[in-house]
Design a protein around this motif. Structure first.
Motif, PDB file in Angstrom:
ATOM      1  N   PHE A 103       0.687  -1.152  -0.078  1.00  0.00           N
ATOM      2  CA  PHE A 103       0.196   0.053   0.231  1.00  0.00           C
ATOM      3  C   PHE A 103       1.285   1.776   0.056  1.00  0.00           C
ATOM      4  N   SER A 104       0.785   2.069  -1.103  1.00  0.00           N
ATOM      5  CA  SER A 104       1.553   3.152  -1.197  1.00  0.00           C
ATOM      6  C   SER A 104       1.274   3.983  -0.087  1.00  0.00           C
ATOM      7  N   ARG A 105      -0.262   4.425   0.229  1.00  0.00           N
ATOM      8  CA  ARG A 105      -0.326   5.921   1.118  1.00  0.00           C
ATOM      9  C   ARG A 105      -0.912   6.653   0.068  1.00  0.00           C
ATOM     10  N   ASP A 106      -1.095   6.673  -1.122  1.00  0.00           N
ATOM     11  CA  ASP A 106      -1.213   7.863  -2.221  1.00  0.00           C
ATOM     12  C   ASP A 106       0.417   8.698  -2.608  1.00  0.00           C
ATOM     13  N   GLU A 107       1.110   7.971  -1.825  1.00  0.00           N
ATOM     14  CA  GLU A 107       2.751   8.789  -1.818  1.00  0.00           C
ATOM     15  C   GLU A 107       3.860   7.806  -2.973  1.00  0.00           C
ATOM     16  N   VAL A 108       4.448   8.970  -4.018  1.00  0.00           N
ATOM     17  CA  VAL A 108       5.402   8.329  -4.491  1.00  0.00           C
ATOM     18  C   VAL A 108       6.389   8.214  -3.710  1.00  0.00           C
ATOM     19  N   PRO A 109       7.618   8.269  -2.606  1.00  0.00           N
ATOM     20  CA  PRO A 109       8.203   7.362  -2.666  1.00  0.00           C
ATOM     21  C   PRO A 109       8.184   6.461  -1.832  1.00  0.00           C
ATOM     22  N   GLN A 110       7.359   5.990  -1.314  1.00  0.00           N
ATOM     23  CA  GLN A 110       6.322   4.757  -0.676  1.00  0.00           C
ATOM     24  C   GLN A 110       6.423   3.882  -2.137  1.00  0.00           C
ATOM     25  N   GLN A 111       5.622   4.333  -2.387  1.00  0.00           N
ATOM     26  CA  GLN A 111       5.828   3.469  -3.710  1.00  0.00           C
ATOM     27  C   GLN A 111       6.439   3.087  -4.799  1.00  0.00           C
ATOM     28  N   ARG A 112       7.700   3.715  -4.520  1.00  0.00           N
ATOM     29  CA  ARG A 112       9.100   3.431  -5.142  1.00  0.00           C
ATOM     30  C   ARG A 112       9.464   2.535  -4.405  1.00  0.00           C
ATOM     31  N   ARG A 113       9.459   2.921  -3.173  1.00  0.00           N
ATOM     32  CA  ARG A 113      10.365   1.895  -2.078  1.00  0.00           C
ATOM     33  C   ARG A 113       9.422   0.144  -2.498  1.00  0.00           C
ATOM     34  N   LEU A 114       8.390  -0.013  -2.568  1.00  0.00           N
ATOM     35  CA  LEU A 114       7.453  -1.079  -2.444  1.00  0.00           C
ATOM     36  C   LEU A 114       7.637  -1.636  -4.195  1.00  0.00           C
ATOM     37  N   LEU A 115       8.175  -0.555  -4.957  1.00  0.00           N
ATOM     38  CA  LEU A 115       8.133  -1.367  -6.316  1.00  0.00           C
ATOM     39  C   LEU A 115       9.716  -2.215  -6.645  1.00  0.00           C
ATOM     40  N   GLU A 116      10.270  -1.846  -5.639  1.00  0.00           N
ATOM     41  CA  GLU A 116      11.908  -2.167  -5.737  1.00  0.00           C
ATOM     42  C   GLU A 116      11.963  -2.872  -5.337  1.00  0.00           C
ATOM     43  N   THR A 117      11.410  -3.097  -4.035  1.00  0.00           N
ATOM     44  CA  THR A 117      11.066  -4.810  -2.932  1.00  0.00           C
ATOM     45  C   THR A 117      11.580  -5.448  -3.758  1.00  0.00           C
ATOM     46  N   MET A 118       9.475  -5.549  -4.260  1.00  0.00           N
ATOM     47  CA  MET A 118       9.237  -6.128  -4.972  1.00  0.00           C
ATOM     48  C   MET A 118       9.581  -6.824  -6.023  1.00  0.00           C
ATOM     49  N   ALA A 119      10.343  -6.208  -7.212  1.00  0.00           N
ATOM     50  CA  ALA A 119      11.038  -6.109  -7.641  1.00  0.00           C
ATOM     51  C   ALA A 119      12.570  -6.898  -8.287  1.00  0.00           C
ATOM     52  N   GLU A 120      12.742  -6.385  -6.324  1.00  0.00           N
ATOM     53  CA  GLU A 120      14.202  -7.528  -5.789  1.00  0.00           C
ATOM     54  C   GLU A 120      14.127  -8.640  -5.785  1.00  0.00           C
ATOM     55  N   HIS A 121      12.629  -9.455  -5.324  1.00  0.00           N
ATOM     56  CA  HIS A 121      11.748 -10.335  -4.666  1.00  0.00           C
ATOM     57  C   HIS A 121      11.297 -11.500  -5.893  1.00  0.00           C
ATOM     58  N   LEU A 165       3.128  -7.014 -12.455  1.00  0.00           N
ATOM     59  CA  LEU A 165       2.536  -6.482 -10.965  1.00  0.00           C
ATOM     60  C   LEU A 165       1.384  -5.673 -11.536  1.00  0.00           C
ATOM     61  N   ILE A 166       0.431  -5.788 -10.635  1.00  0.00           N
ATOM     62  CA  ILE A 166      -0.503  -4.355 -11.050  1.00  0.00           C
ATOM     63  C   ILE A 166      -0.543  -3.466 -10.317  1.00  0.00           C
ATOM     64  N   LEU A 167      -0.499  -2.179 -10.905  1.00  0.00           N
ATOM     65  CA  LEU A 167      -0.166  -0.965 -10.058  1.00  0.00           C
ATOM     66  C   LEU A 167      -0.871  -0.163 -10.200  1.00  0.00           C
ATOM     67  N   LEU A 168      -1.819   0.476  -8.599  1.00  0.00           N
ATOM     68  CA  LEU A 168      -2.980   2.263  -8.902  1.00  0.00           C
ATOM     69  C   LEU A 168      -2.014   2.733  -8.604  1.00  0.00           C
ATOM     70  N   PRO A 169      -1.736   4.223  -9.528  1.00  0.00           N
ATOM     71  CA  PRO A 169      -0.342   5.092  -9.109  1.00  0.00           C
ATOM     72  C   PRO A 169      -0.935   5.295  -8.602  1.00  0.00           C
ATOM     73  N   ALA A 170      -0.050   6.341  -7.280  1.00  0.00           N
ATOM     74  CA  ALA A 170      -0.071   7.642  -6.417  1.00  0.00           C
ATOM     75  C   ALA A 170      -0.353   8.217  -7.345  1.00  0.00           C
ATOM     76  N   HIS A 171      -1.201   9.492  -7.342  1.00  0.00           N
ATOM     77  CA  HIS A 171      -1.808  10.108  -7.558  1.00  0.00           C
ATOM     78  C   HIS A 171      -0.837  11.355  -8.610  1.00  0.00           C
ATOM     79  N   ASP A 172      -0.156  11.557  -8.072  1.00  0.00           N
ATOM     80  CA  ASP A 172       0.939  13.071  -8.613  1.00  0.00           C
ATOM     81  C   ASP A 172       1.967  11.929  -8.974  1.00  0.00           C
ATOM     82  N   SER A 173       2.494  10.039  -9.218  1.00  0.00           N
ATOM     83  CA  SER A 173       3.564  10.029 -10.291  1.00  0.00           C
ATOM     84  C   SER A 173       3.591  10.369 -11.868  1.00  0.00           C
ATOM     85  N   ARG A 174       4.478  10.293 -12.533  1.00  0.00           N
ATOM     86  CA  ARG A 174       5.254  11.398 -13.110  1.00  0.00           C
ATOM     87  C   ARG A 174       5.568   9.604 -14.476  1.00  0.00           C
ATOM     88  N   PRO A 175       6.073   9.634 -15.564  1.00  0.00           N
ATOM     89  CA  PRO A 175       6.441   8.465 -16.231  1.00  0.00           C
ATOM     90  C   PRO A 175       7.910   8.182 -15.420  1.00  0.00           C
TER      91      PRO A 175
END
Length: 339
Positions: free
Chosen positions: A98-116, A121-131
């Motif tokens: 859960f990103s809590r709608d925060e890009v930094p938390q989203q980044r940490r989650l995505l990096e961790t999942m990729a490492e594992h 991946l299915i992603l509901l992006p944080a509202h201010d996500s950029r490409p």
């Protein structure tokens, strides 16, 4: 003549490509009758089992990742359950974050999942996500992924969500038929693609119904602001409009409470409508008019699109918009100004 593929076998016997893959692995997830039908199709088409491809598949972790913002909104809870159900039926285990709608938390989650070494991946992006936020994590590493519910402008990948523009049109036409003159749109994060699309559709539907100045006010939420303070902010700027459209049902519940605190009766003094049609919408007082976004369909389609990407990694990205359904209830139909 080209060699038959898994896709050809799936089409021939009327099952998904994922089911054919499970049969090739002799998975217990598939019943014997279906296995027999698939094997008969293979024989009929002359499908030859590609051992090299099978070896590559065996290196998969059989895990998928899901990152959503939070589960406070029942729509997201239903969406999550639909994805987990579809993943499990296809032989995958789902990791959730859960990103809590925060890009930094989203980044940490995505990096961790990729490492594992999740397979996709299915992603509901944080509202201010950029490409670039996505390219730095899932995009650059070529991890198969699907965005749901919110798109990211300028980022091209598979996407599944409710048709938010169409949802707004349905609500706009409904309110226009009630002969409202002024409408306020309240809630949602300012940078959200869903909010932008809902406002666009709402304005279009109102104009189509003859409302000449459709939106008297559009107020995004500030941070975690709920519906009650949005009502206060609205009434500081304009008189109470004929109708209020909330960004989603959770905002609408708070908005109706905020109106009551001001001595304004929702449904009678002001029409209130919303999006998502979560189960509690029907049990509000008054019951809430809402445009259903069908999270169970969104979740199933997103999972299927991700699994299809495994079989055809080079295909052009797909956008799947789920047709919404307007559920009119007395929060709008009992509006006293209708006469």
């Amino acid at each position: 003549m080209r060699r038959p593929t898994i896709k050809d076998v799936a089409a021939d016997c009327g099952v998904s490509k994922a089911t054919v893959s499970l049969v090739l692995r002799d998975s217990p997830q598939v019943g014997q009758v279906t296995k027999q039908r698939v094997r008969e199709s293979m024989a009929r088409l002359g499908y030859v089992y590609n051992r090299r491809a099978a070896d590559m598949r065996s290196q998969r972790s059989q895990t998928l990742g899901l990152v959503v913002t939070h589960l406070r909104n029942p729509y997201f809870a239903e969406l999550t359950m639909a994805i987990e159900d579809a993943a499990t039926k296809s032989g995958y285990t789902l990791f959730q974050g859960f990103s809590r709608d925060e890009v930094p938390q989203q980044r940490r989650l995505l990096e961790t999942m990729a490492e594992h070494r999740i397979d996709g991946l299915i992603l509901l992006p944080a509202h201010d996500s950029r490409p670039e936020d996505l390219l730095e994590t899932v995009g650059a590493g070529q991890l198969a992924h699907v965005l749901i519910t919110r798109s990211v402008r300028g980022y091209e990948c598979d996407y599944v969500g409710a048709d938010n523009v169409r949802s707004g049109v349905l609500l706009g036409e409904h309110l226009g038929a009630l002969e409202v003159s002024t409408v306020a749109f309240l809630g949602g994060a300012e940078g959200s693609s869903a909010r932008r699309d809902r406002i666009e559709g709402l304005g279009s539907g109102l104009r189509r119904s003859g409302v000449t100045s459709p939106l008297a006010l559009s107020l995004p939420a500030i941070g975690d602001e709920g519906g009650i303070p949005l009502v206060d902010r609205m009434l500081e700027r304009i008189p109470c409009p004929d109708a209020i459209v909330a960004y989603n049902d959770m905002y609408a519940f708070g908005i109706m409470n905020g109106l009551r605190a001001r001595g304004i009766v929702p449904g009678r003094d002001v029409a209130v409508a919303s999006f998502d049609d979560v189960p509690d919408a029907a049990f509000q007082q008054p019951p809430l008019t809402s445009a259903a976004g069908h999270p169970e369909i969104v979740g199933a389609q997103a999972t299927r699109l991700l699994l299809d990407r495994f079989e055809d990694p080079d295909r052009v990205p797909s956008t799947v918009l789920i047709e919404p359904e307007l559920i009119p209830r007395s929060s709008t139909t009992s509006w006293s100004g209708r006469a």
